[in-house]
Design an enzyme around this catalytic site. Structure first.
Site, PDB file in Angstrom:
ATOM      1  N   ASP A   1      49.742  83.649  37.847  1.00  0.00           N
ATOM      2  CA  ASP A   1      51.021  83.074  37.428  1.00  0.00           C
ATOM      3  C   ASP A   1      52.192  83.464  38.333  1.00  0.00           C
ATOM      4  O   ASP A   1      53.316  83.017  38.099  1.00  0.00           O
ATOM      5  CB  ASP A   1      51.341  83.489  35.984  1.00  0.00           C
TER       6      ASP A   1
ATOM      7  N   CYS B   1      43.914  69.739  33.087  1.00  0.00           N
ATOM      8  CA  CYS B   1      45.354  69.918  33.219  1.00  0.00           C
ATOM      9  C   CYS B   1      45.663  70.072  34.689  1.00  0.00           C
ATOM     10  O   CYS B   1      44.763  70.148  35.512  1.00  0.00           O
ATOM     11  CB  CYS B   1      45.843  71.104  32.409  1.00  0.00           C
TER      12      CYS B   1
ATOM     13  N   ARG C   1      59.237  74.866  29.757  1.00  0.00           N
ATOM     14  CA  ARG C   1      58.142  75.400  28.941  1.00  0.00           C
ATOM     15  C   ARG C   1      58.082  76.916  29.022  1.00  0.00           C
ATOM     16  O   ARG C   1      57.582  77.574  28.117  1.00  0.00           O
ATOM     17  CB  ARG C   1      56.797  74.842  29.435  1.00  0.00           C
TER      18      ARG C   1
ATOM     19  N   LYS D   1      56.309  84.810  26.901  1.00  0.00           N
ATOM     20  CA  LYS D   1      55.756  83.569  26.331  1.00  0.00           C
ATOM     21  C   LYS D   1      54.271  83.721  26.067  1.00  0.00           C
ATOM     22  O   LYS D   1      53.774  83.396  24.994  1.00  0.00           O
ATOM     23  CB  LYS D   1      55.986  82.392  27.290  1.00  0.00           C
ATOM     24  N   ASN D   2      53.549  84.230  27.059  1.00  0.00           N
ATOM     25  CA  ASN D   2      52.087  84.280  26.933  1.00  0.00           C
ATOM     26  C   ASN D   2      51.619  85.334  25.926  1.00  0.00           C
ATOM     27  O   ASN D   2      50.465  85.306  25.510  1.00  0.00           O
ATOM     28  CB  ASN D   2      51.437  84.533  28.305  1.00  0.00           C
TER      29      ASN D   2
ATOM     30  N   ARG E   1      39.781  73.855  33.671  1.00  0.00           N
ATOM     31  CA  ARG E   1      40.040  74.796  32.573  1.00  0.00           C
ATOM     32  C   ARG E   1      39.166  74.568  31.338  1.00  0.00           C
ATOM     33  O   ARG E   1      39.632  74.146  30.281  1.00  0.00           O
ATOM     34  CB  ARG E   1      41.525  74.774  32.202  1.00  0.00           C
TER      35      ARG E   1
HETATM   36  C1  UD1 Z   1      44.983  82.141  32.748  1.00  0.00           C
HETATM   37  C2  UD1 Z   1      45.247  83.449  33.456  1.00  0.00           C
HETATM   38  C3  UD1 Z   1      46.431  84.051  32.806  1.00  0.00           C
HETATM   39  C4  UD1 Z   1      47.586  83.053  32.887  1.00  0.00           C
HETATM   40  C5  UD1 Z   1      47.218  81.693  32.285  1.00  0.00           C
HETATM   41  C6  UD1 Z   1      48.270  80.622  32.506  1.00  0.00           C
HETATM   42  C7  UD1 Z   1      43.675  85.099  34.367  1.00  0.00           C
HETATM   43  C8  UD1 Z   1      42.385  85.808  34.197  1.00  0.00           C
HETATM   44  N1  UD1 Z   1      44.051  84.267  33.384  1.00  0.00           N
HETATM   45  O1  UD1 Z   1      44.733  82.402  31.377  1.00  0.00           O
HETATM   46  O2  UD1 Z   1      46.763  85.253  33.461  1.00  0.00           O
HETATM   47  O3  UD1 Z   1      48.696  83.548  32.215  1.00  0.00           O
HETATM   48  O4  UD1 Z   1      46.050  81.256  32.904  1.00  0.00           O
HETATM   49  O5  UD1 Z   1      48.363  80.262  33.844  1.00  0.00           O
HETATM   50  O6  UD1 Z   1      44.371  85.289  35.348  1.00  0.00           O
HETATM   51  N2  UD1 Z   1      37.167  79.853  32.001  1.00  0.00           N
HETATM   52  C9  UD1 Z   1      35.934  79.316  31.771  1.00  0.00           C
HETATM   53  N3  UD1 Z   1      35.562  79.078  30.475  1.00  0.00           N
HETATM   54  C10 UD1 Z   1      36.372  79.369  29.409  1.00  0.00           C
HETATM   55  C11 UD1 Z   1      37.631  79.930  29.661  1.00  0.00           C
HETATM   56  C12 UD1 Z   1      38.006  80.165  30.975  1.00  0.00           C
HETATM   57  O7  UD1 Z   1      35.184  79.051  32.695  1.00  0.00           O
HETATM   58  O8  UD1 Z   1      35.967  79.134  28.261  1.00  0.00           O
HETATM   59  C13 UD1 Z   1      37.607  80.123  33.393  1.00  0.00           C
HETATM   60  C14 UD1 Z   1      38.838  79.329  33.778  1.00  0.00           C
HETATM   61  O9  UD1 Z   1      38.535  78.051  34.245  1.00  0.00           O
HETATM   62  C15 UD1 Z   1      39.438  80.221  34.850  1.00  0.00           C
HETATM   63  C16 UD1 Z   1      39.098  81.620  34.375  1.00  0.00           C
HETATM   64  O10 UD1 Z   1      37.983  81.480  33.497  1.00  0.00           O
HETATM   65  O11 UD1 Z   1      38.828  80.001  36.091  1.00  0.00           O
HETATM   66  C17 UD1 Z   1      40.223  82.350  33.658  1.00  0.00           C
HETATM   67  O12 UD1 Z   1      40.655  81.519  32.593  1.00  0.00           O
HETATM   68  P1  UD1 Z   1      41.451  82.079  31.357  1.00  0.00           P
HETATM   69  O13 UD1 Z   1      41.860  83.474  31.601  1.00  0.00           O
HETATM   70  O14 UD1 Z   1      40.750  81.747  30.108  1.00  0.00           O
HETATM   71  O15 UD1 Z   1      42.685  81.145  31.383  1.00  0.00           O
HETATM   72  P2  UD1 Z   1      43.928  81.336  30.520  1.00  0.00           P
HETATM   73  O16 UD1 Z   1      43.657  81.994  29.232  1.00  0.00           O
HETATM   74  O17 UD1 Z   1      44.592  80.006  30.534  1.00  0.00           O
END
Ligand code: UD1
Length: 426
Positions: A314, A124, A406, A22-23, A129
């Site tokens: 995850d 969320c 989902r 999915k991801n 996030r």
């Molecule tokens: C994250 C997970 C991913 C997982 C997905 C769904 C990691 C590194 N990422 O990806 O493996 O599949 O959630 O659960 O394990 N952040 C910021 N600013 C930004 C973007 C992110 O501060 O603009 C922070 C987030 O709050 C978090 C970290 O960076 O603490 C990692 O976030 P990110 O990897 O972007 O999240 P996802 O892409 O959702």
């Protein structure tokens, strides 16, 4: 609303076919916004999030057609996406609030059209996030960004230009957004401290097949030389490593023995190492691998979530569900998200012994869990409750199953085929 009823106790035996990731699929689908040429994706899982992404892309102007299903699927797992013209550069709140991955259209739209208006996803269930890194990276590439009525408005009327951007923090989503945008920027973009998740490698390989000029794939430094246009491509999505790990833990908790067809151990090294430490056996097979716990004990093991190649956030909830039945204690530390222990009160209602101290949870194994009515709060939390239920006495009824839908394709069918007593109640 659907519920899932599980009666614990059965040992899982047989085989489970792992679906496409999915991801990986979601950003791959978004990549079709970068070109007017067709992009064909195979092995796409048919999940609620994929349907939401189809809806989002269709309103941006993408035509999506589906070929007949593979591997016994009733629905197509091959999607052909063609975005001849961008019909709208706005990603509306109504879709973005349902699925955070919608924010990935920001970079591709501004790269192709010089503007994009994307609703801020908002908070969320697993934390605040933010998307500040997505924004900062696009600004480094010359976009101006404003916030207007809850929308991120990005403009680059003369196109994006290559830039050097060092991520202050590893982010999967921001790496994907900027990687896609950089493919059409003028000049060279270097993304440093980029996330290295296999889903990003899959995206980069597909972009390369589309004609993007990317080096450093799979490393923390991606170098992208922008091109004027991309060409048609066909790409097969990698198997879902989180689904794979989830089923491995379900097998482990029931002391079962199952072959995970299409499962790839090489995408799950850190989780497999922890599971081996806990007493689970893994054996490579011709079409995937076998996971088994044949010789008794399940040991308590400590885990800390980290960006890839570390232990994935995850799989944290599922590992915790497994550890509730371990011998001794297990300290589970979540470093990626600040609020990702919502499964703890629900597991506790089933008899688990868990104490949270800040970002860590101390799990002391118990000899018995009892079925209960429990509530899913997010995707991975909900499946962790299903894992606990498989080893509990009596019935567990899982509410708010839409979270599970989902990200898990036909979960109840896959588990039932291995002997689990599980059914969906409409
Ligand atoms: C994250 C997970 C991913 C997982 C997905 C769904 C990691 C590194 N990422 O990806 O493996 O599949 O959630 O659960 O394990 N952040 C910021 N600013 C930004 C973007 C992110 O501060 O603009 C922070 C987030 O709050 C978090 C970290 O960076 O603490 C990692 O976030 P990110 O990897 O972007 O999240 P996802 O892409 O959702």
């Amino acid at each position: 609303m659907d519920r899932i009823r599980i009666r614990g106790g059965a040992q899982l035996k047989g085989s489970i076919r792992v679906s496409g990731s999915k991801n990986a699929s979601l950003p791959l689908m978004v990549a079709s916004l970068l070109t007017d040429q067709p992009l064909t994706l195979k092995n796409v899982p048919r999940l609620a999030d994929i349907d939401t992404m189809i809806k989002l892309l269709e309103q941006h102007g993408t035509e999506v057609s589906c070929a007949p299903g593979e591997n016994g699927h009733s629905r197509s797992t091959t999607l052909k996406l063609t975005t001849r013209d961008i019909a709208s550069t706005t990603a509306p709140y109504d879709i973005v609030r349902k699925m955070r991955a919608s924010v990935l259209v920001l970079g591709p739209l501004v790269a192709r059209c010089g503007e994009a208006r994307v609703s801020l996803p908002g908070g969320c269930a697993i934390g605040t996030r933010p998307v500040d890194l997505h924004i900062a990276g696009l600004q480094a590439m010359g976009a101006t960004i404003e916030l207007d009525g809850g929308y991120i408005v990005a403009r680059a009327p003369n196109g994006l230009r290559g830039a050097k951007y060092v991520f202050p923090k590893v982010s999967v989503g921001a790496t994907e957004n900027l990687l896609m945008a950089a493919c059409l920027a003028k000049g060279v973009t270097t993304l440093d401290n980029a996330a290295r998740e296999p889903e990003i490698t899959d995206l980069a390989e597909c972009l390369a097949a589309m004609g993007a000029n990317i080096t450093g794939i799979g490393t923390e430094t991606l170098r992208i030389e922008g091109v004027d246009r991309l060409r048609p491509a066909e790409h097969s999505v990698i198997p879902d490593r989180i689904e794979t790990g989830t089923y491995a833990m379900a097998v482990a908790v029931t002391a079962g023995d199952v072959e995970l067809i299409n499962g790839r151990i090489d995408l799950l090294d850190s989780a497999v190492a922890k599971l081996r430490e806990a007493g689970i056996e893994f054996t490579q097979t011709a079409s995937g691998f076998r996971v088994a716990r044949c010789n008794g004990a399940l040991h308590g093991v400590d885990v800390m979530t980290e960006p890839y190649p570390g232990f994935p956030t995850d799989l944290q909830a599922q590992f915790m569900a497994l550890m509730t039945r371990g011998e001794g204690a297990s300290m589970i530390t979540e470093t990626i998200f600040e609020n990702r222990f919502m499964h703890v009160p629900e597991l506790t209602r089933m008899g688990a012994n868990i104490n949270i101290h800040g970002a860590s949870a101390m799990v002391r194994g118990v000899s018995k869990l009892r079925g209960a009515e429990v509530m899913a709060t997010d995707l991975r939390a909900s499946v962790s409750l299903a894992i606990a239920a498989l080893s509990a006495t009596g019935d567990t009824v899982l509410h708010r199953v839409y979270h599970l839908d989902r990200g898990y394709e036909r979960l109840e069918e896959k588990l039932a085929a291995c002997g689990a007593d599980i059914e969906r109640v409409k």
